[in-house]
Design a protein around this motif. Structure first.
Motif, PDB file in Angstrom:
ATOM      1  N   ALA A  93     -29.257  28.472  19.914  1.00  0.00           N
ATOM      2  CA  ALA A  93     -29.825  27.310  20.625  1.00  0.00           C
ATOM      3  C   ALA A  93     -29.830  26.097  19.698  1.00  0.00           C
ATOM      4  O   ALA A  93     -29.498  24.977  20.110  1.00  0.00           O
ATOM      5  N   HIS A  94     -30.164  26.326  18.425  1.00  0.00           N
ATOM      6  CA  HIS A  94     -30.185  25.214  17.470  1.00  0.00           C
ATOM      7  C   HIS A  94     -28.770  24.640  17.289  1.00  0.00           C
ATOM      8  O   HIS A  94     -28.585  23.423  17.237  1.00  0.00           O
TER       9      HIS A  94
ATOM     10  N   LEU B 289     -39.541  23.406  13.501  1.00  0.00           N
ATOM     11  CA  LEU B 289     -39.010  22.116  13.048  1.00  0.00           C
ATOM     12  C   LEU B 289     -40.055  21.016  12.912  1.00  0.00           C
ATOM     13  O   LEU B 289     -39.913  20.145  12.063  1.00  0.00           O
TER      14      LEU B 289
ATOM     15  N   SER C 177     -27.868  19.483  30.041  1.00  0.00           N
ATOM     16  CA  SER C 177     -28.558  20.764  30.260  1.00  0.00           C
ATOM     17  C   SER C 177     -29.362  20.709  31.554  1.00  0.00           C
ATOM     18  O   SER C 177     -29.708  19.635  32.049  1.00  0.00           O
TER      19      SER C 177
ATOM     20  N   ARG D  34     -26.325  24.600  19.353  1.00  0.00           N
ATOM     21  CA  ARG D  34     -25.908  23.784  20.506  1.00  0.00           C
ATOM     22  C   ARG D  34     -26.487  22.370  20.361  1.00  0.00           C
ATOM     23  O   ARG D  34     -25.803  21.374  20.562  1.00  0.00           O
ATOM     24  N   GLY D  35     -27.746  22.301  19.964  1.00  0.00           N
ATOM     25  CA  GLY D  35     -28.358  20.988  19.744  1.00  0.00           C
ATOM     26  C   GLY D  35     -27.659  20.232  18.626  1.00  0.00           C
ATOM     27  O   GLY D  35     -27.391  19.035  18.743  1.00  0.00           O
TER      28      GLY D  35
ATOM     29  N   ASN E 103     -28.940  17.794  24.577  1.00  0.00           N
ATOM     30  CA  ASN E 103     -27.838  17.938  25.538  1.00  0.00           C
ATOM     31  C   ASN E 103     -28.211  17.228  26.843  1.00  0.00           C
ATOM     32  O   ASN E 103     -29.021  17.737  27.613  1.00  0.00           O
TER      33      ASN E 103
ATOM     34  N   VAL F 293     -35.508  16.793  17.990  1.00  0.00           N
ATOM     35  CA  VAL F 293     -36.953  16.927  18.212  1.00  0.00           C
ATOM     36  C   VAL F 293     -37.786  16.353  17.058  1.00  0.00           C
ATOM     37  O   VAL F 293     -38.853  15.772  17.292  1.00  0.00           O
TER      38      VAL F 293
ATOM     39  N   ILE G 154     -37.486  17.131  25.871  1.00  0.00           N
ATOM     40  CA  ILE G 154     -36.738  16.661  24.694  1.00  0.00           C
ATOM     41  C   ILE G 154     -35.544  17.587  24.562  1.00  0.00           C
ATOM     42  O   ILE G 154     -35.725  18.794  24.374  1.00  0.00           O
ATOM     43  N   ASP G 155     -34.351  17.051  24.654  1.00  0.00           N
ATOM     44  CA  ASP G 155     -33.159  17.908  24.597  1.00  0.00           C
ATOM     45  C   ASP G 155     -31.959  17.061  24.196  1.00  0.00           C
ATOM     46  O   ASP G 155     -31.687  16.026  24.822  1.00  0.00           O
TER      47      ASP G 155
ATOM     48  N   PHE H 120     -24.480  18.508  19.713  1.00  0.00           N
ATOM     49  CA  PHE H 120     -24.710  17.254  20.443  1.00  0.00           C
ATOM     50  C   PHE H 120     -25.208  16.161  19.501  1.00  0.00           C
ATOM     51  O   PHE H 120     -24.851  14.994  19.661  1.00  0.00           O
TER      52      PHE H 120
ATOM     53  N   ASP I  46     -36.102  25.902  28.461  1.00  0.00           N
ATOM     54  CA  ASP I  46     -35.121  26.575  29.294  1.00  0.00           C
ATOM     55  C   ASP I  46     -35.145  25.936  30.703  1.00  0.00           C
ATOM     56  O   ASP I  46     -36.204  25.548  31.190  1.00  0.00           O
TER      57      ASP I  46
ATOM     58  N   LEU J  89     -37.016  21.334  24.016  1.00  0.00           N
ATOM     59  CA  LEU J  89     -36.025  22.427  24.001  1.00  0.00           C
ATOM     60  C   LEU J  89     -36.343  23.516  25.029  1.00  0.00           C
ATOM     61  O   LEU J  89     -36.271  24.701  24.736  1.00  0.00           O
TER      62      LEU J  89
END
Ligand code: ATP
Length: 250
Positions: free
Chosen positions: A40-41, A87, A194, A43-44, A191, A208, A188-189, A47, A171, A169
């Motif tokens: 998941a990290h 984080l 998403s 993917r962030g 992508n 984030v 907060i994302d 971006f 789902d 972040l």
């Protein structure tokens, strides 16, 4: 500074990104994260690379809108997952204290060990910062309608009764379920494509940690809420990515 941190040269052009990655790795070693956390990290991170590892103007505007909506909320809650705690726990505790609202730990892959590690980490940071933020999530007594299994568990005095929930972040299913409960969902994302980004009430397309630091500065300015057009904000973020990529090599 740990030996590992010393191994990253501060003059490296992507020093900050590498240090953020290390924070996720360190939290994983402490048992705070599921195995998929680094995916998941990643993917962030991809971006963020495209965005230029900076807060873009549309993200700053969205952060002001988030501040305004958290400030006007009757019952705001910060819903934090493992990566957000790994984080930016210090920053989110500061924000909760500024807003006088609780933090609820809400993780996708809930195990007693992970919940214990995350609760212990937040409580330790709370004490270190001299704050008294209420930390929820340890004893869920309510369910988010439409979500099966442990990921639907929440606390009645926290997420369940909140009118406004900040979800870094998140789902997509859970974001949609919270919107379905009639809440304002502040996402907060990194992508912009998403499901969470598209389903949130206000989406900040930013890393984030950068978002949380900006929010701490903006809350005391007490900005007013606007008629926010989230799709327009997402389109601006996407335009930033495509425009900076276009003609890159000519
Ligand atoms: P969705 O279900 O919303 O479509 P997903 O399944 O792709 O999303 P997850 O794997 O559940 O997403 O969560 C990771 C999301 O968090 C990704 O969209 C990723 O871009 C984003 N992300 C990861 N790290 C960060 C970070 N440090 N700051 C901001 N966003 C991040």
């Amino acid at each position: 500074m740990s030996d590992e941190e010393n191994l990253v040269d501060p003059s490296h052009p992507r020093y900050h990104s590498l240090m953020i990655r290390k924070k996720v790795a360190a939290a994983g070693e402490k048992g705070m994260l599921a195995d998929s956390a680094m995916i998941a990290h990643g993917r962030g991170e991809a971006f963020d690379y495209l965005i230029g590892e900076q807060t873009i103007p549309s993200a700053l505007a969205a952060t002001k809108e988030v501040a305004a909506r958290l400030l006007r909320a009757r019952k705001p809650v910060l819903s934090l997952n493992g990566n957000a705690i790994a984080l930016a726990s210090q920053e989110f505790l500061t924000i909760a204290s500024q807003l006088n609202c609780p933090i609820e730990i809400n993780i996708f892959y809930r195990t007693p060990e992970r919940m214990g590690a995350l609760l212990a980490h937040l409580k330790l940071m709370n004490t270190k910062l001299g704050l008294d933020v209420e930390i929820l999530g340890g004893v869920p007594d309510a369910r988010i309608p439409g979500l099966e299994g442990p990921r639907g568990a929440c606390q009645s005095s926290g997420i369940f009764e909140a009118d406004t929930v900040l979800v870094p972040l998140e789902d997509g299913d859970r974001c949609e379920a919270l919107v379905g409960m009639g809440k304002e969902v502040l996402v907060i994302d990194l992508n912009p494509l998403s499901r969470s980004s598209k389903r949130g009430t206000v989406t900040v397309v930013d890393e984030v940690t950068r978002f949380a630091k900006n929010l701490i500065q903006i809350i005391p300015e007490r900005p007013p809420a606007t008629e926010w057009n989230n799709i327009q904000g997402l389109q601006s973020a996407l335009n930033h990515i495509t425009e900076t990529m276009a003609n890159k090599f000519v």
